[in-house]
Enzyme design. Structure first.
Site, mmCIF file in Angstrom:
data_model
loop_
_atom_site.group_PDB
_atom_site.id
_atom_site.type_symbol
_atom_site.label_atom_id
_atom_site.label_comp_id
_atom_site.label_asym_id
_atom_site.label_seq_id
_atom_site.Cartn_x
_atom_site.Cartn_y
_atom_site.Cartn_z
ATOM 1 N N ASP A 143 0.730 3.770 2.358
ATOM 2 C CA ASP A 143 0.351 4.372 3.600
ATOM 3 C C ASP A 143 -0.690 5.195 3.385
ATOM 4 O OD1 ASP A 143 0.985 4.512 6.309
ATOM 5 O OD2 ASP A 143 2.042 6.404 6.309
ATOM 6 N N ASP A 157 0.956 -1.165 -0.068
ATOM 7 C CA ASP A 157 0.013 -0.075 -0.077
ATOM 8 C C ASP A 157 0.762 1.219 0.019
ATOM 9 O OD1 ASP A 157 0.111 -1.394 2.954
ATOM 10 O OD2 ASP A 157 0.621 0.869 2.951
#
Ligand SMILES: [Zn+2]
Length: 286
Positions: free
Chosen positions: A210, A208
Site C-alpha cells: 500500500d 505491494d
C-alpha cells in the site's frame, strides 16, 4: 452442473492447467450481464466454472464489477463452492509479497455498490460473523502445508471502494485497526456468496505495501503487475490441489445461511421478487 466449483479470478488469473471440455456460457440474469462469458468445463473430475472478475482485458472498475450478476449466474449454474483470487496490498511487514493470505475476516468500507440480493419487497439478514468458509480455508491450508507452499492462515481484508489506492493517512488508520491486507472487491463477493449459500474462500495475493511502508515505494499499477505472477502461480496450484481433495474438506454451515434469514411475511413478497431471486431463495420460500 452438480455441486460445481466456481473460480473467480482477479487481476492476472485467467488460465488453469487441466481445465477440459471447456465451453463458453452466457447466463442472462435479473442483475444484467456477468463480467464476461463464463467458462464451464471439467477439472479433476469435477464441474468447474471460471469467471474473470474484471472481464477479459480488465474492463470493470471494482465499483462497476457486476457482483450480483456474477454470483447469481454461478448459483444458477449449480456452483456450490467459490474460490476467489485477488491482488491485495499487504498491511503488515510480516505479510510478505507473493505469499497467499487465506482471508477469514473482512472490514467492508465500500460505499457505492450494491452488496445484497435482498430489497425491492423482500428483506433478509444473513450472518457475516465468519464470512469465509472454514472448510475450504482449512483444506487450502492443509494442501499448502503438504506441498510446502507458504500461506498465511487467516487475515483481515479491508475492502475499500477505490478505484484510487489509499491516501497515506487512510493506510496508517487501517494499520492501526490491525487489518492484514487491503483490496477493493472481495467483501462484496463474500456477502453475496453467503446470501446465495455458496461456500466462499479468498486467496489474497499481496503485491505491494500500500503506501504505509517507509522503505518501499507507494503502490502503483506497475508494481502490482510486476509482482503478481509469483503469487498467482501459488494460488493456482493450491486451488488445483484443493479441488483434487475436496472430499476431505471439513464441515461448514454455508449452505444453511438463509435458514430463518427472511424477515418479510411470505404472503407479502412480490411475485416478481420470487422470480428474480428464484435460484438464490427459491428453496427457502413457500
Ligand atoms: Zn462452506
Amino acid at each position: 452442473m452438480m455441486d460445481g466449483i466456481g473460480i473467480i479470478g482477479g487481476s492476472g488469473l485467467y488460465l488453469l492447467d487441466g481445465f477440459e471440455d471447456v465451453r463458453e456460457v452466457t447466463v442472462e440474469t435479473p442483475f444484467g450481464p456477468t463480467s464476461d462469458v463464463i467458462l464451464v468445463g471439467r477439472l479433476g473430475g469435477r464441474d468447474l466454472a471460471f469467471l474473470p472478475r474484471h472481464g477479459r482485458g480488465h474492463r470493470y472498475l471494482p465499483t462497476e464489477v457486476p457482483y450480483r450478476a456474477n454470483v447469481w449466474a454461478l448459483k444458477s449454474l449449480g456452483v456450490s463452492r467459490i474460490f476467489s483470487v485477488s491482488a491485495v496490498g499487504s498491511m503488515k511487514q510480516e505479510i510478505t509479497l507473493g505469499t497467499p493470505v487465506l482471508v477469514d475476516q473482512f472490514i467492508d468500507r465500500t460505499v457505492a455498490r450494491p452488496s445484497t440480493f435482498f430489497g425491492n419487497g423482500i428483506v433478509g439478514h444473513v450472518s457475516m460473523a465468519d464470512p469465509t468458509c472454514p472448510a475450504l480455508r482449512g483444506l487450502l491450508a492443509q494442501v499448502a502445508t503438504e506441498a510446502g507452499v507458504e500461506v498465511i492462515q487467516g487475515g483481515t481484508y479491508v475492502c475499500i471502494e477505490g478505484p484510487q489506492f489509499s491516501s497515506r493517512a487512510e493506510s496508517f488508520m487501517y494499520r492501526q485497526t490491525g487489518v492484514d491486507v487491503i483490496g477493493m472487491t472481495n467483501a462484496t463477493e463474500a456477502k453475496l456468496a453467503r446470501e446465495a449459500e455458496i461456500c466462499y474462500a479468498t486467496l489474497a495475493i499481496p503485491t505491494d505495501y500500500d503506501c504505509w511502508h517507509e522503505s518501499e515505494e507507494a503502490v502503483s499499477v506497475e508494481a502490482v503487475i510486476a509482482r503478481l505472477s509469483l503469487g498467482i502461480g501459488r494460488a493456482r496450484s493450491l486451488i488445483l490441489a484443493a479441488i483434487a481433495r475436496l472430499d476431505e474438506a471439513g464441515p461448514c454451515r454455508c449452505h444453511e445461511a438463509l435458514a430463518g434469514a427472511v424477515m418479510t411475511d411470505p404472503a407479502r413478497i412480490p411475485a416478481e421478487a420470487k422470480v428474480r431471486l428464484a435460484p438464490i431463495l427459491g428453496h427457502r420460500l413457500p
